[in-house]
Design an enzyme around this catalytic site. Structure first.
Site, PDB file in Angstrom:
ATOM      1  N   MET A 127      -4.238   0.808 -19.296  1.00 41.10           N
ATOM      2  CA  MET A 127      -2.999   2.323 -18.981  1.00 41.10           C
ATOM      3  C   MET A 127      -1.478   1.812 -20.027  1.00 41.10           C
ATOM      4  SD  MET A 127      -4.043   4.112 -16.093  1.00 41.10           S
ATOM      5  CE  MET A 127      -4.642   3.040 -14.555  1.00 41.10           C
ATOM      6  N   GLU A 245      -7.554   3.760  -4.272  1.00 41.63           N
ATOM      7  CA  GLU A 245      -7.300   2.186  -5.302  1.00 41.63           C
ATOM      8  C   GLU A 245      -5.844   1.972  -4.325  1.00 41.63           C
ATOM      9  OE1 GLU A 245      -5.087   2.683  -9.410  1.00 41.63           O
ATOM     10  OE2 GLU A 245      -3.904   0.890  -9.136  1.00 41.63           O
ATOM     11  N   HIS A 341       9.153 -21.283   9.032  1.00 36.63           N
ATOM     12  CA  HIS A 341       9.007 -22.456   7.984  1.00 36.63           C
ATOM     13  C   HIS A 341       9.965 -22.987   7.759  1.00 36.63           C
ATOM     14  CE1 HIS A 341       4.716 -20.214   8.414  1.00 36.63           C
ATOM     15  NE2 HIS A 341       3.875 -21.384   8.185  1.00 36.63           N
ATOM     16  N   GLU A 370       8.588   3.587  -5.519  1.00 35.98           N
ATOM     17  CA  GLU A 370       9.615   4.470  -6.095  1.00 35.98           C
ATOM     18  C   GLU A 370       8.892   5.677  -6.736  1.00 35.98           C
ATOM     19  OE1 GLU A 370      10.157   1.646  -7.198  1.00 35.98           O
ATOM     20  OE2 GLU A 370      11.318   1.227  -6.027  1.00 35.98           O
TER      21      GLU A 370
END
Ligand SMILES: Cc1cc2nc3c(=O)[nH]c(=O)nc-3n(C[C@H](O)[C@H](O)[C@H](O)COP(=O)(O)OP(=O)(O)OC[C@H]3O[C@@H](n4cnc5c(N)ncnc54)[C@H](O)[C@@H]3O)c2cc1C
Length: 382
Positions: A127, A245, A341, A370
């Site tokens: 797309m 999705e 860490h 957004e």
């Protein structure tokens, strides 16, 4: 607290997925990251495991499940736990196959699905273009009729699985309607078509074993029977699949936050500073307690929305909320865990460092956060 979402059959599938990832993926993953892609023949093994065919009817070689989202979620969760991002598998199983299932004719399904379920033929969905991503209706790639065929010209970018793909569903402008959303159609381009070419396998900051491609279409002749669904209806088709999705991205983000907390707990118990484990500092306890709170809230949300989605009841704004909430909590949790860490967190050989770069994309793809907020704002009347 146990997770009551899954039943015995999901757990059985989980143990085969876990064994598969340990055996077929983890030992080779660093090599695939260096190569920028997984070998194409790996997909046949994923096909054999049944991951691609979960919801595909048995007649096309699949498992024929009416509700497959929880099985796909098991795959997502296990990849997250093992720390292996396999974007090509996700795009093929969760985007491309569903588009063909939902919009293909019987002839198209018979032609493509058996090989796609087996992982011999891999798909991608194209797309995004260099000039337009969020504003999909602004795409320029176009096709015009020539007899029975379409002639396609244009360019796409950032296409997950585009290097390995044998077949690409291309969103293209097929008419110059006033309403920009109405003139778009889906054309299936097979990789052997003349005029189709791939550009670079794009170098990325994370998810390095997933190939991400530029694709070019130079007078590609697409047969009329490779039009997927109705002419001019692509925008509606693209919207159909977004709920699943986005929920899938949210789940992946949630699992990665949970994994980050787990591995940081191990690290801070082991690492000694000023003669005591890092875990003993009050700051460490508070930081990780805060992560735990956020993770619990995210898990409650995602579990509820997964049940709603499995029942076909999750709305688009809810999927957007899950995507924003879980991906942003993922970013906060991983950042805090990396800090604990110390310098090792910045070293690529430490898993938290890879999680930091791998996770950055989750706030961008599947529609940026957004754009999700625009959808959510509309749903509350703004
Ligand atoms: C690793 C990766 C894999 C991808 N896989 C695929 C794939 O398989 N297929 C595919 O087609 N695409 C894919 N994409 C593309 C992805 O979906 C787009 O990058 C994404 O939708 C954003 O589009 P863009 O990059 O053009 O950003 P832009 O649209 O240029 O956005 C730039 C900025 O503007 C903001 N913005 C845009 N609109 C609004 C608005 N209305 N209000 C406020 N702010 C706004 C954005 O949030 C962003 O911060 C992938 C991208 C990446 C990086």
């Amino acid at each position: 607290m146990t997770n009551s979402l899954y039943h015995a059959e999901h757990e059985e599938f989980r143990s085969s997925v876990r064994g598969f990832l340990d055996r077929e993926v983890v030992p080779y993953f660093a090599e695939w990251e260096r190569a920028g892609k997984v070998p194409h023949d790996f997909y046949a093994k994923v096909g054999e495991l049944g991951v691609f065919g979960l919801r595909v009817p048995a007649g096309y070689g699949g498992g024929g499940l009416a509700n497959s989202f929880l099985y796909q979620s098991v795959w997502t969760e296990e990849c997250g736990r093992a720390g292996v991002a396999l974007g090509g598998v996700g795009a093929h199983a969760n985007l491309v196959i569903p588009y063909i299932l939902a919009n293909g004719t019987d002839e198209q399904k018979s032609r493509w699905l058996p090989d796609m379920v087996a992982g011999r033929c891999m798909g991608a969905i194209a797309m995004t273009e260099p000039g337009t991503g969020s504003d999909l209706a602004g795409m320029c790639t176009g096709a015009v009729r020539d007899g029975e065929d379409w002639v396609l010209n244009g360019q796409k970018t950032f296409i997950t699985g585009g290097i390995n793909a044998d077949l690409v569903i291309v969103a293209a402008r097929t008419s110059t309607e006033q309403d920009r959303r109405k003139g778009l159609s889906l054309l299936v381009v097979e990789s052997h078509f003349g005029g189709f070419s791939r550009g670079r396998n794009l170098e990325k900051m994370g998810q390095k074993a997933t190939d991400t491609a530029e694709l070019f279409f130079d007078n590609v002749r697409v047969p009329g029977d490779n039009l997927l669904g109705e002419e001019g209806n692509a925008f509606a088709y693209l919207a159909q699949n977004l709920v699943g999705e986005r929920l899938g991205i949210a789940l992946g983000a949630q699992v990665s936050a949970e994994t980050a907390l787990r591995l940081t707990l191990d690290y801070v118990r082991e690492r000694k500073v000023f003669g005591q484990p890092v875990a003993q500092f009050q700051n460490t306890k508070f930081e990780l307690a805060s992560c735990r709170i956020e993770i619990a809230a995210g898990r409650a949300l995602i579990d509820r929305y997964m049940v709603a989605h499995e029942a076909g009841e999750l709305t688009a704004p809810e999927a957007s909320m899950a995507k924003v909430y879980c991906t942003e909590l993922q970013a906060r949790v991983i950042d805090r865990c990396l800090q604990l860490h110390g310098g090792y967190g910045f070293m690529s050989e430490y898993r938290i460092s890879k999680m930091y770069t791998d996770s950055r994309i989750s706030r961008i793809y599947g529609g940026t956060n957004e754009v999700q907020r625009v959808i959510i704002a509309k749903s509350i009347g703004l």
